[in-house]
Design a protein around this motif. Structure first.
Motif, PDB file in Angstrom:
ATOM      1  N   ASP A 128       0.822  -1.207   0.000  1.00  0.00           N
ATOM      2  CA  ASP A 128       0.000   0.000   0.000  1.00  0.00           C
ATOM      3  C   ASP A 128       0.862   1.266   0.000  1.00  0.00           C
ATOM      4  O   ASP A 128       2.003   1.265   0.467  1.00  0.00           O
ATOM      5  CB  ASP A 128      -0.917   0.021   1.227  1.00  0.00           C
ATOM      6  CG  ASP A 128      -2.021  -1.020   1.126  1.00  0.00           C
ATOM      7  OD1 ASP A 128      -2.337  -1.434   0.002  1.00  0.00           O
ATOM      8  OD2 ASP A 128      -2.553  -1.417   2.180  1.00  0.00           O
ATOM      9  N   ASN A 143      -2.792   4.865  -5.283  1.00  0.00           N
ATOM     10  CA  ASN A 143      -3.635   4.230  -4.262  1.00  0.00           C
ATOM     11  C   ASN A 143      -4.374   3.010  -4.794  1.00  0.00           C
ATOM     12  O   ASN A 143      -5.363   2.589  -4.208  1.00  0.00           O
ATOM     13  CB  ASN A 143      -4.648   5.241  -3.734  1.00  0.00           C
ATOM     14  CG  ASN A 143      -3.991   6.374  -2.971  1.00  0.00           C
ATOM     15  OD1 ASN A 143      -3.086   6.148  -2.174  1.00  0.00           O
ATOM     16  ND2 ASN A 143      -4.436   7.597  -3.224  1.00  0.00           N
ATOM     17  N   SER A 145      -3.275  -0.213  -5.034  1.00  0.00           N
ATOM     18  CA  SER A 145      -2.443  -1.363  -4.721  1.00  0.00           C
ATOM     19  C   SER A 145      -3.234  -2.656  -4.859  1.00  0.00           C
ATOM     20  O   SER A 145      -4.452  -2.657  -5.066  1.00  0.00           O
ATOM     21  CB  SER A 145      -1.911  -1.255  -3.294  1.00  0.00           C
ATOM     22  OG  SER A 145      -2.982  -1.355  -2.369  1.00  0.00           O
ATOM     23  N   VAL A 148      -6.155  -2.886  -2.551  1.00  0.00           N
ATOM     24  CA  VAL A 148      -7.297  -2.089  -3.004  1.00  0.00           C
ATOM     25  C   VAL A 148      -8.047  -2.836  -4.101  1.00  0.00           C
ATOM     26  O   VAL A 148      -9.287  -2.900  -4.100  1.00  0.00           O
ATOM     27  CB  VAL A 148      -6.828  -0.711  -3.518  1.00  0.00           C
ATOM     28  CG1 VAL A 148      -7.975   0.038  -4.176  1.00  0.00           C
ATOM     29  CG2 VAL A 148      -6.261   0.110  -2.361  1.00  0.00           C
ATOM     30  N   GLU A 209       3.089  -9.932   0.925  1.00  0.00           N
ATOM     31  CA  GLU A 209       1.855  -9.259   0.527  1.00  0.00           C
ATOM     32  C   GLU A 209       1.201  -9.922  -0.674  1.00  0.00           C
ATOM     33  O   GLU A 209      -0.021  -9.989  -0.777  1.00  0.00           O
ATOM     34  CB  GLU A 209       2.172  -7.784   0.201  1.00  0.00           C
ATOM     35  CG  GLU A 209       0.969  -6.941  -0.128  1.00  0.00           C
ATOM     36  CD  GLU A 209       0.122  -6.631   1.083  1.00  0.00           C
ATOM     37  OE1 GLU A 209      -1.049  -6.268   0.907  1.00  0.00           O
ATOM     38  OE2 GLU A 209       0.642  -6.761   2.213  1.00  0.00           O
TER      39      GLU A 209
END
Length: 371
Positions: A128, A143, A145, A148, A209
């Motif tokens: 992020d 924003n 990522s 998201v 991640e």
């Protein structure tokens, strides 16, 4: 010719329930796939950033010619002169090109999502934006990522299926492309001047991640890096390809760590049929033997750019005023960062024939394809 190891991951017949920590594999009937669900960055973006840019008044270069000139004959938001690997996958499956999540008006459109949805956004990172800001790397990170994108898909899912059994059937017949993301987590710090040790420390965090959603090309061969890190020291370059050794070694380090994580992922989810692809060596073949692939225009140079040794200039990027080659199919690089349609086609072929996939694709199902 380079052998194929693993650098990009695809989950075949994966039922991904975003709301739960659950991975379930299914085996659809002949025909194999009814839709494509895609997550990623500019290598898979079929128009999301273009629509987002239209809504916030910040134009993207992919919204103007010469982007899109080769196949679509107009800009579509794809960061290439034509089709991407995801487009070739859709064609092989007999499905329409995957609709971007964001509609033409800058909002979401669900009209065509029954056949697939693409949440990939150019510039997206795995981690992020807040992570990079917390590391003191600035506040200009996008924003969109992976987290998201997954959140948006979770919100979208109820409009695609009404019950848990419906969702299981829908997702079980979908090809989920988890990949083409993670490179920007390294690209931004490299180009901001962060040192190699600091960026290498990011690798386990990125993998944590996005164990199931990462790609890594031989970045030492891209004009953007060749320009940024030009050196008079011949020892820094591969004498066969002209690529920067230390950057390709970084890519290989990332790939080795990814393979270990994927082995563990299979142990945790034995029912998930995980197929992964070696983007690194699929692309490295171009640079080792460019004539075999028809890339005689200059394998290390961009087709569209602002001049210089590699036709890449950060202050004069690919646009209507740029120097554009006469034949993009003779170049592997389109704009110094992204590939040409010709290069994407070769990458797709190396995957479709199973030469760069582990395990090898089942050719008894002609509608199976992975990026």
């Amino acid at each position: 010719m380079a052998s194929c190891m693993a650098s990009s991951l695809f989950l075949k017949h994966l039922l991904l329930v975003v709301a739960l920590p659950l991975l379930i594999s299914s085996t659809p009937a002949p025909g194999c796939h009814d839709s494509i669900i895609s997550f990623g960055d500019s290598l898979a973006d079929t128009g999301n950033l273009l629509h987002l840019s239209s809504s916030d008044g910040r134009p993207t270069e992919a919204g103007f010619l010469p982007y899109g000139e080769t196949y679509f004959h107009r800009p579509t938001g794809r960061f290439s002169d034509g089709r991407l690997v995801i487009d070739f996958v859709a064609e092989w499956l007999g499905l329409p090109y995957v609709a971007p999540y964001y509609g033409d008006d800058g909002g979401r459109s669900v009209a065509d999502f029954g056949k697939g949805v693409n949440l990939a956004v150019a510039g997206a990172t795995a981690l992020d934006a807040g992570f990079f800001e917390g590391r003191g790397m600035g506040n200009s990170f996008p924003n969109e990522s992976l987290g998201v994108q997954l959140g948006l898909f979770k919100e979208l899912l109820p409009s695609l299926c009404n019950t848990s059994s419906d969702c299981k059937e829908f997702l079980g017949k979908s090809l989920v492309l988890m990949g083409e993301i993670g490179g920007n987590d390294y690209n931004y710090p490299f180009l901001m001047g962060s040192d190699l040790e600091e960026i290498q420390d990011l690798v386990p965090l990125v993998l944590e991640e996005i164990v199931s959603a990462i790609r890594n090309f031989p970045i030492g061969c891209l004009p953007v890096y060749l320009t940024e890190f030009q050196s008079s020291d011949k020892e820094e370059y591969d004498p066969l390809t002209g690529c920067l050794n230390w950057l390709n070694e970084f890519s290989q380090y990332h790939n080795e760590q990814l393979q270990r994580r994927l082995d563990h992922l299979r142990e945790l989810h034995p029912r998930a049929n995980i197929i992964y692809v070696d983007y690194y060596n699929a692309a490295l073949r171009f640079y080792q033997s460019p004539d075999k692939f028809g890339f005689d225009g200059g394998i290390l140079s961009a087709c569209c750019g602002g001049g210089g040794t590699y036709n890449y200039n950060l202050s004069a990027l690919c646009n209507s005023n740029a120097r554009v080659c006469d034949d993009p199919s003779s170049y592997a690089s389109w704009d110094g960062i992204h590939f040409t349609e010709a290069a994407y086609r070769w990458i797709f072929k190396s995957m479709a024939d199973g030469s760069c996939t582990v395990p090898k694709l089942d050719i008894s199902c002609p509608s199976v394809a992975f990026e």
